[in-house]
Every structure is written in C-alpha cells, then in structure tokens.
Design an enzyme around this catalytic site. Structure first.
Site, PDB file in Angstrom:
ATOM      1  N   ASP A   6       9.060  -9.353  11.654  1.00  0.00           N
ATOM      2  CA  ASP A   6       9.574  -8.590  10.511  1.00  0.00           C
ATOM      3  C   ASP A   6      10.216  -7.286  10.984  1.00  0.00           C
ATOM      4  OD1 ASP A   6       8.238  -7.080   7.470  1.00  0.00           O
ATOM      5  OD2 ASP A   6      10.205  -7.884   7.931  1.00  0.00           O
ATOM      6  N   GLY A  53       0.803  -1.195   0.000  1.00  0.00           N
ATOM      7  CA  GLY A  53       0.000   0.000   0.000  1.00  0.00           C
ATOM      8  C   GLY A  53       0.841   1.250   0.000  1.00  0.00           C
TER       9      GLY A  53
END
Length: 890
Positions: A765, A649
C-alpha cells in the site's frame, strides 16, 4: 473586464503579463478583434466556445499556459485565421474542424495531450508554411496528403506515436527547410525522395525503427546544418559523400548498426561543432584528418570497435569541451598533446587497452570536470599535477595497473565528489588531505596495497570502500559522523581493536562489511541489521557473516526489544567472556532497579521499551507509566491534539514529560470491534517491531487494551507527502532534488523489506499518504497494516490492497535549470517506466532500483525538453553489481 465596452478593439497584446484563471466567455464580445495574444501566462480551464464569434481574427496565440479540455469546434469558424498557436498547454480532443481554416499559414499544437490519427481534413490547409504537432500522442502513419503542402517550410512531427513508413511524396515539399519526425515508431528505409529536398537545413529522423543504409545521395543536401539519424537500425558504412555537407554543424549517427571505417573525408566538414558516431560497429583507426574539425566542441566515438592509437593531432581541436572514446579497442599511450585541449570539461578514455603513464600534462586541463580512465592497462604513478584540476568532480581510475602512492595533491580538488581508484597496485598511506575534500561523497580505494591507518577525517561520505588492502590501526570513531553513509566496507585488512559504538549512528547504512580483520571486543548491539525480532517479540541474532574472520570478536545475544544488550556469546577466552557477562547483566539489573517503579500486568497493557543511545538506559521503562503519560499528554485524546484521521483511526501529537514528541495512531472504538481493523492494527505492530531501517518509520510502543488501542510512533513534523504536495507553499519548498531524494529514500526502504528482511515483507500500500516527511523533508515509509510476508520457498501471489489510484496536483515547480537536477529527474522517470514493463521478468527489483541511485550520475547532456518518452522507455541502465564502483555510463 467588460469586453463589450470595446466593440472596435482590433488588437489585444497580453502576452507574459502574469494572467491567471480561465478565459472569460465574454471574449466573444470583441467582434472587431484581429490580433489576440494571451501567451506565456498562467491561464487555466477550458477554451470558451465564444472564440467562434471572433470572425475577423487573423492571429491567435494562447501558447505556454495551462489550458485544458478539448479545443472547441467553434474555432473552425475563424476563416480569416492565419496564425494559430495553442502550444504548451494540456489540450485534448479531435482536430477535424481545422480543415475549415483554409487561410492558415502557421499552426502550432506542440506539447499538448492530443491523441488519435492526424485527421484527413487537415489536407485542406494548403497554405501552411509552418506545421508543428510534436510532443503529443498522435498515432497511425504520416498521411500521404502531407505531400500536398507545397508551401510548407517547417514540418515538425516529433515525439508522438506515429508508425509506418515515411511516405515517398514527402519529396514533393521542395520548400521544406526543417523536417523533424524524431521519437516515433517509424520503420522501413529512409525514402530516396528525401535526398531531393535540397532546401533542407535541419533533418532529424532519430529514435525510430528505420533500417537500410545511408545512401551516397545524402550528399545532395548541401544546405544541411543539422543531421540526426541516431537510435535507429541503420546499417552499412558511412558514405564518403558526407564530405559534401559542408554547412553541417551537428552530425549524430549514434545508436545504429553502422560498420566499416570512419571516412577520412570527415575532415572536410570544417563547420562541424558536434560529432556523435557512438554505439555502432565502426572499426579501424580514428582518422588523422579529424584534426581539421577545429570548430568541434563535442566528439563522441564511444561504444565502437575502433583500434589503433589516439592520434596526437587530436590536440588541434582546441575548442573541444567533451571527448568520449569510451569502450573501444584503442591502444598505445595517452598523447601528451592532450594538454592542448584547454576547454575540455569531460574526458572519457575508459574501457580500452591504453597503456603507459597518465601524462603529467593532464594537469593543464583546468576546466576538466570528469576524468574517466578506468579499465585500461595504465601503469606508473598518478601524476601529482592532477591536483591542479580545480573543477574536477569525477575521477575514475579503477582497474588499471597504477602503482606508487596516492598523491597528497588530490586534497586540493575541492569539487571532487567521486574518487574511485580501486583494483590497482597503489601503496603507501591514504593521504590525510583526502579529509579536506568537503564535497567528497564516494570513495573507493579497495583492492590495492595501501597500508597505515584509516584517516580520522573522511568528510560526509555516502560510500566508503577500503577493503582488500593492508590497512592497520583502529577504526576511527569519526566514521560515525558520516550520517548519510550507505556502504562501509573495511574487510580483508589488518584493522584491529574495538568496533566503535559511533558506527551505530549510521542509520542509513545498507551494507556493512568488517570481515577478515583483527577486531576484538564485543560487536555493539545497536549496529544496523544485527538483530531481528519474531512474532512473539523474542530477539534472534542474525548470523553476522559481515564480522567473520575476526577471531577475537564476540557478540551480545540479542537484547529484548528496545532494551540494552545481554550477555556476550563466548567467542573470547572464557574468563574474559564470563567477566563481561557479569558486568553487562549486573549493570542492566542495577539500571532496571533504579528506574522500575511498578510491575506491569501483561494481560492489561503490553510493555514496550526503547533505547536512547546510552548503552544501559531505557526509555518508557514501564508500560503502565507510559500509558499514563500518553493519557496526560493528550488530555485523554482530546480533539485539540488530533492532527489527522486515517482509514481506521486518528493520529495525535503528544509531548511526553521528557520533552520527547511522539505521534499516536489510535483505533476508534467502533473500528476496534471490527476483526479486520483489529487484524490490520496488530499486523502493523508485528512488522514494525521486526524491521529496522533509516527510512522506515519507527514504532516506539503500543497499547492493546480492550478499551484503548494505540501505536506510538516517531513524530514526523511535515506530515505525509500527500499533505505537502497539496499545499501551495510546501509543495514549492519540496523542490526537484528533494522530490528525487524522497523517491530514493522510499526505494532504499522497499529494497530493505524485499531483500534484507527474513522472511521477505511486501508493503502492498505504498502511496503519497503513506510516505511521511520529517522537518528536513526526509522520507519515511509508514502504515504496514496491509503488509504481508512472502515465502521465498513457495509459490506466492499478491494483490493490490489499500489505496487505489493517484491524482497528481497541478504543477507548481518551474522546469529545472541545472542539468545535474535534470539528469536526476530523467533517471527517476526511466526507472519508473522500467518498473511498469509489461513483462514482470524485465522489471527491476527494488534492490536494483535502490542501487541505481548509488550510481554516479552525470549531468544531462541535452535539454530536458528534448528527452522523449521513447528514450525513457528504451533506457538501458547497468544495475547489476550492487557495491562495485558505479558505472558513469549508467
């Protein structure tokens, strides 16, 4: 530069001229060149092969640049070369070509990235006087041909990965003056042939795996000025013939298995300035002959089994700046002659069996920065003269039998950062003068008999523990001004009244304990860690054990996400509880009616709300209105408002009508139709609505319309850590301590996720792109799209997902000049290496990592450049006992 225009040029001096860029291949057009110095510049790139055309060259120095790549084999053609200095670069590759440089006398490859064995061809360099290949990645044994370098005066092999034993023919190097093979993996005994090197002035074999004893033949090395055997496995006693090393100025035998007594002959070493026998098994008393070492500036006998008293003759050592007798079995009193050590900056007598009073004469040590007397049997009052120590930064007196009042003179210690007086028998009030200590960050007065009120002025603390005393009165609301406070423990006192709302401002607070007091009223709903939210965004109140033992204390049932509090649970008398419930609910309904304009269709846009700090105010009270505000603020997500694009995004900056600036992460239309992206998007909502931590980015709201999906975040002015490190100007602004603080903040956030959340959350992450920075370069963990829950009651397995790999930028910061900053860097590096331990069971948890950063760090004793990778790998840190006084030795 047109080098061909200077065919007769024989000397080129361009050292330290601010040169940058790569060395041009046209350098080879100077056939007459004999002397070339390009050292101490900012040269980059690889070395051109045209160096091989400089056949007359005798001197070549490219030291202290940023040159990378392999050393071109063409350099082997420079048969006339006498001096070759390529130190402090980033060079790699093989060195077999060096064997052709038979006239070479000076070879310096220090501080590069050269790997592999020391090549056999180097044996041809029989004219070598100086050989330095330290701070590289050389492996294998020291080759036996080292004994062929009969002219060698300097042999520097330190900080590599060299193993095996030291070859006996090293004793053939009769001209050798400097032998440094520290920080390797050498094993076996020290060869007896070393004791025949009578020209030696400096010998450093420290940080290896050498064993055996130190033989009396060491006394043969009468020219030695520096001797280092530290961090090996040497055993036996210290030989008395050490007295023959009369030129010695530095002696370090620390970190071995030496036993027996300290020989009284040590007093013969009148030139000694530094003596370190720490971390051995030495016994007996400290010899009184130590008084004869009048040149001594540093004395470390810590971590042994020494007994007896501290000899008063130690007062003769007037040049001493550091005295460390920590962790022995010393008894008796602290000698009053300690006052004669006027140059002393660090005094550590902790973890012994010392008794008696702290001598008032200690106030004469005006240069003292660190005073550690903890874990002894000291009694009596803390002398008021301690207020004369104007440079004092660390004062640790905990776990003694000290009594009386805390002297108000402590308020004169303007540099004091750590004050730990816990586990004594101190009484009286906490002196208000402590509020004058603007540098104070860590205050622990717990487990005493203190009474009176908690001072309203307590400075910018990070840690405050006043537990297990007899304190009374109210909790001062000024505690809420300590915006960096990580721990607040007021448990087991007689504190009364309401919990001030201002404590809710402590966004960094990791640990709060108010148990066993006389608190009343209602616990403010916005205190950190009191509420959590499940997957359906229903609120559940965490069992608030930190408030147990306050019989007149009540709690709000958990408010809806982002709203104010609802009715309190009935822990107060029924009438008061009912009244408060009607008051809270009534005010909330009134506030809601005033601000709600239209209803929200839950099937269209999901409602989200957020508190602004006012107890009953609601920001973004209506989901649809919030959506319309977002569309207007971004002109329907116009590209002009886009500030970045991520994996699934784009991120936009939006200023709302209220003036509040937020960040929007909007899922692209195509990605929204992909189940994987949709799951990741919803996953992020799930986790960020459940967790609350100062260093985790805040989710203000979200929209899950089938045509428009976006998240509304706390806006971070400086963007990601990756972005800052990629920009030359901003990377310099992110100096060493700011970088250390980024690591600290991330560690605190991950510790919260791993140890405070129920159930446990794994991010999976963490990367520089997912660490965001605000305007003050404070760090926040973001992007929970790949996070998952860990079930502690079942077998779990996680795999790395998200961002793979990391490429560090080229360096922009100069080495730190402050030893305090250097100490922080070394701490971070050691923690990072501990986290990479091959055995997962030996890796520290994130809670332990987080707590290590709360430990009081001393400044680095030795220069940063002397700290080896092996030292960092073998670092031992006490990370247990999360909220005890931090160990100054960790």
């Amino acid at each position: 530069m047109n080098f061909s225009a200077f065919p007769n040029l024989d000397s080129l001096h361009l050292g330290d001229q601010g040169l940058y860029g790569s060395i041009p291949s046209e350098i080879g057009n100077l056939p007459s060149l004999k002397y070339l110095n390009l050292s101490y510049n900012d040269l980059t790139g690889e070395l051109p092969s045209t160096f091989g055309q400089l056949a007359n060259l005798t001197f070549l120095s490219l030291a202290s640049n940023q040159i990378n790549g392999s050393i071109p084999i063409e350099i082997g053609k420079l048969k006339n070369l006498v001096t070759l200095d390529l130190s402090s670069n980033m060079l790699v590759g093989q060195l077999k070509f060096l064997g052709d440089l038979t006239n070479l006398e000076y070879l310096n490859l220090n501080t590069n990235r050269i790997k592999g064995l020391i090549p056999f061809e180097v044996r041809n360099l029989k004219n070598l006087i100086y050989l330095d290949i330290s701070f590289n990645y050389f492996t294998g044994p020291i080759p036996s041909f080292v004994g062929h370098f009969l002219k060698l005066e300097n042999l520097l092999l330190g900080s590599n990965r060299i193993n095996g034993s030291i070859p006996s023919n090293i004793g053939d190097l009769k001209m050798l003056r400097y032998l440094f093979v520290q920080s390797n993996f050498l094993e076996g005994p020290i060869p007896k042939e070393i004791w025949n090197l009578k020209a030696l002035t400096s010998l450093d074999l420290s940080q290896n795996q050498l064993n055996g004893t130190i033989p009396p033949e060491i006394g043969n090395l009468e020219k030695l000025t520096s001797l280092g055997f530290s961090l090996n496995q040497l055993s036996g006693s210290i030989p008395s013939r050490i007295k023959d090393l009369r030129a010695l100025s530095s002696l370090d035998l620390s970190g071995n298995q030496l036993n027996g007594t300290i020989p009284h002959e040590i007093g013969n070493l009148r030139k000694l300035t530094s003596l370190d026998f720490s971390s051995n098994q030495l016994s007996g008393s400290i010899p009184s002959k130590i008084k004869d070492l009048r040149a001594l500036t540093s004395l470390d006998l810590s971590g042994n089994q020494l007994n007896g008293t501290i000899p008063p003759e130690i007062g003769n050592l007037g040049k001493l700046t550091s005295l460390d007798l920590y962790s022995n079995q010393l008894s008796g009193s602290i000698p009053s002659r300690i006052k004669d050590l006027r140059a002393l900056t660090s005094l550590d007598l902790s973890e012994n069996q010392l008794s008696g009073h702290i001598p008032s004469e200690i106030g004469k040590l005006g240069q003292l920065i660190s005073l550690y007397l903890y874990q002894n049997q000291l009694s009596g009052h803390i002398p008021s003269e301690i207020g004369k120590l104007g440079q004092l930064t660390y004062l640790y007196l905990f776990q003694n039998q000290l009594s009386g009042h805390i002297p108000s003179e402590i308020g004169k210690l303007g540099q004091l950062t750590y004050l730990v007086l816990s586990q004594n028998q101190l009484s009286g009030h906490i002196p208000s003068q402590i509020g004058n200590l603007g540098a104070l960050r860590y205050l622990d007065l717990s487990q005493n008999q203190l009474s009176g009120h908690i001072p309203s002025e307590i400075g910018a603390l990070r840690y405050l523990d006043l537990s297990q005393n007899q304190l009374s009165g109210l909790i001062p609301p000024q505690i809420g001004n300590c915006s960096y406070l990580h721990l607040l423990n007021l448990s087991s006192n007689n504190v009364q009244g309401l919990i001030p709302n201002q404590i809710g401002n402590l966004g960094r607070l990791d640990h709060l304990d108010l148990r066993n007091n006389n608190l009343s009223g209602i616990v403010p709903y916005h205190l950190p860690g009191i509420y959590k939210y499940n997957e359906d965004h229903d609120c559940q109140r965490i069992d608030p054990t930190v408030f147990g033992g306050n019989k007149n204390l009540a709690f709000y049932s958990c408010p809806p996400l982002g709203e104010g509090p609802s009715n309190p649970q009935i822990f107060l008398p029924v009438a008061i509880a009912v009244f408060l419930a009607f008051l809270v609910v009534g005010c909330l309904i009134l506030c809601w009616r005033r601000r709600t304009k239209i209803k929200v269709n839950p099937s269209n846009i999901m409602q989200t709300t957020e508190s602004t700090g006012d107890l009953f105010s609601v920001w973004n009270f209506d989901g649809k209105i919030a959506y319309e505000d977002i569309i207007a603020a971004t002109n329907d997500f116009d590209i002009r408002f886009c500030i970045g694009t991520g994996g699934y995004g784009s991120v936009y900056r939006a200023e709302l009508p209220s003036g509040k600036i937020v960040a929007l992460k909007k899922l692209h239309r195509l990605e929204a139709e992909e189940p994987a992206f949709d799951k990741s998007f919803r996953n992020e909502i799930k986790f960020l609505t459940e967790i609350r931590h100062r260093n985790i980015v805040k989710l203000h709201g979200y929209c899950l319309h089938n045509r428009c999906m976006f998240l509304i975040y706390q806006y971070m002015e400086r963007g990601s850590l990756l972005w800052v490190l990629s920009d030359d100007v901003e990377a310099v602004e992110l100096d060493w301590m700011k970088r250390v603080n980024v690591i600290k903040s991330a560690a605190h956030a991950l510790s919260y996720l791993h140890h405070e959340c129920t159930p446990i959350i794994l991010h999976r992450d963490i990367s520089s792109s997912n660490i965001l920075l605000n305007s003050d370069l404070e760090a926040f963990v973001s992007d929970f799209g790949t996070a998952r829950i860990l079930d502690p009651d079942s077998s779990n397995q996680t795999r790395l997902v998200g961002t793979y790999g990391y490429v560090a930028p080229d360096p922009r910061l100069s080495p730190p000049t402050s030893q305090m900053v250097a100490g922080s860097i070394v701490l971070v590096a050691a923690i990072a290496l501990a986290c990479l331990n091959a055995d997962p069971k030996l890796r520290p948890t994130m809670k332990q990592v987080s707590q290590v950063f709360l430990c009081g760090q001393r400044s680095l004793r030795n220069p940063l450049r002397t700290i080896s990778l092996l030292q960092l790998l073998n670092g031992e840190f006490d990370v247990e006992g999360s909220y005890q006084a931090p160990d100054p030795h960790c």
